[in-house]
Design a protein around this motif. Structure first.
Motif, short mmCIF file in Angstrom:
data_model
loop_
_atom_site.label_atom_id
_atom_site.label_comp_id
_atom_site.label_asym_id
_atom_site.label_seq_id
_atom_site.Cartn_x
_atom_site.Cartn_y
_atom_site.Cartn_z
N THR A 1 0.80 -1.22 0.00
CA THR A 1 0.00 0.00 0.00
C THR A 1 0.84 1.28 0.00
N ALA A 2 2.15 1.17 0.11
CA ALA A 2 3.02 2.34 0.24
C ALA A 2 2.88 3.34 -0.90
N SER A 3 2.64 2.87 -2.10
CA SER A 3 2.52 3.78 -3.25
C SER A 3 1.17 4.48 -3.28
N GLY A 4 0.20 3.96 -2.53
CA GLY A 4 -1.14 4.52 -2.56
C GLY A 4 -1.98 4.01 -3.73
N LYS A 5 -1.40 3.17 -4.57
CA LYS A 5 -2.14 2.66 -5.74
C LYS A 5 -3.02 1.47 -5.39
N CYS A 6 -2.51 0.56 -4.59
CA CYS A 6 -3.25 -0.67 -4.28
C CYS A 6 -3.65 -0.70 -2.81
N ASP A 7 -4.81 -1.25 -2.56
CA ASP A 7 -5.23 -1.57 -1.20
C ASP A 7 -4.79 -3.00 -0.92
N ALA A 8 -4.70 -3.36 0.34
CA ALA A 8 -4.34 -4.72 0.72
C ALA A 8 -5.40 -5.26 1.67
N VAL A 9 -5.59 -6.56 1.62
CA VAL A 9 -6.51 -7.24 2.52
C VAL A 9 -5.72 -8.34 3.23
N VAL A 10 -5.76 -8.33 4.55
CA VAL A 10 -5.18 -9.41 5.36
C VAL A 10 -6.33 -10.08 6.09
N TYR A 11 -6.15 -11.35 6.42
CA TYR A 11 -7.20 -12.04 7.14
C TYR A 11 -6.61 -13.13 8.02
N ASP A 12 -7.43 -13.63 8.94
CA ASP A 12 -7.05 -14.78 9.76
C ASP A 12 -7.88 -15.95 9.31
N GLN A 13 -7.21 -17.02 8.86
CA GLN A 13 -7.96 -18.20 8.44
C GLN A 13 -8.66 -18.80 9.66
N ILE A 14 -9.65 -19.60 9.41
CA ILE A 14 -10.42 -20.22 10.49
C ILE A 14 -9.47 -20.99 11.41
N GLY A 15 -9.64 -20.80 12.70
CA GLY A 15 -8.80 -21.46 13.68
C GLY A 15 -7.59 -20.64 14.11
N CYS A 16 -7.43 -19.44 13.52
CA CYS A 16 -6.26 -18.61 13.82
C CYS A 16 -6.70 -17.20 14.23
N GLY A 17 -5.86 -16.57 15.03
CA GLY A 17 -6.03 -15.16 15.34
C GLY A 17 -7.43 -14.79 15.79
N ASN A 18 -8.02 -13.81 15.10
CA ASN A 18 -9.33 -13.27 15.48
C ASN A 18 -10.51 -13.99 14.84
N SER A 19 -10.26 -15.00 14.01
CA SER A 19 -11.34 -15.77 13.40
C SER A 19 -11.80 -16.86 14.36
N THR A 20 -12.94 -17.46 14.04
CA THR A 20 -13.49 -18.52 14.89
C THR A 20 -12.50 -19.67 15.02
N HIS A 21 -12.34 -20.14 16.23
CA HIS A 21 -11.54 -21.32 16.51
C HIS A 21 -12.53 -22.48 16.67
N LEU A 22 -12.51 -23.41 15.75
CA LEU A 22 -13.53 -24.46 15.70
C LEU A 22 -13.58 -25.30 16.96
N GLN A 23 -12.45 -25.55 17.61
CA GLN A 23 -12.47 -26.32 18.85
C GLN A 23 -13.32 -25.61 19.91
N ILE A 24 -13.22 -24.29 19.97
CA ILE A 24 -14.03 -23.52 20.92
C ILE A 24 -15.50 -23.61 20.52
N LEU A 25 -15.78 -23.51 19.25
CA LEU A 25 -17.15 -23.59 18.75
C LEU A 25 -17.77 -24.95 19.08
N ILE A 26 -17.02 -26.04 18.89
CA ILE A 26 -17.51 -27.38 19.18
C ILE A 26 -17.82 -27.53 20.66
N LYS A 27 -16.93 -27.03 21.52
CA LYS A 27 -17.13 -27.15 22.96
C LYS A 27 -18.33 -26.35 23.45
N THR A 28 -18.58 -25.17 22.86
CA THR A 28 -19.68 -24.33 23.36
C THR A 28 -21.02 -24.75 22.77
N ASN A 29 -21.03 -25.40 21.61
CA ASN A 29 -22.30 -25.81 20.99
C ASN A 29 -22.61 -27.28 21.18
N GLY A 30 -21.75 -27.96 21.88
CA GLY A 30 -22.02 -29.32 22.24
C GLY A 30 -21.64 -30.33 21.23
#
Length: 87
Positions: free
Chosen positions: A58-87
């Motif tokens: 993005t330094a040139s100002g020409k392109c935007d960038a998108v970053v993400y957390d795949q499922i199970g990482c960082g700020n995305s849903t962690h499936l083990q937590i989902l399984i434990k809370t939903n039974g």
């Protein structure tokens, strides 16, 4: 969550963040340059270690960038937590 957004899907949420040189948080639809999606390795790695790459994109100002957390990482849903809370 560092200003990110969440995309909901059937089994949880995927966290993502749009990075622009001007600090905006949405993609510029009028830009002639497509956004760059910066992928991180995994499993277990989150978006934060590719932020430097996104800033270079993005330094040139020409392109935007998108970053993400795949499922199970960082700020995305962690499936083990989902399984434990939903039974």
């Amino acid at each position: 969550d560092m200003g990110g957004k969440r995309m909901e899907w059937e089994h949880g949420e995927t966290w993502y963040r749009i990075i622009r040189k001007d600090g905006g948080d949405s993609l510029r639809t009028a830009s002639p340059h497509p956004p760059v999606i910066v992928l991180h390795g995994g499993p277990g790695a989150a978006h934060n270690y590719v932020l430097g790459i996104a800033r270079l994109v993005t330094a040139s100002g020409k392109c935007d960038a998108v970053v993400y957390d795949q499922i199970g990482c960082g700020n995305s849903t962690h499936l083990q937590i989902l399984i434990k809370t939903n039974g």
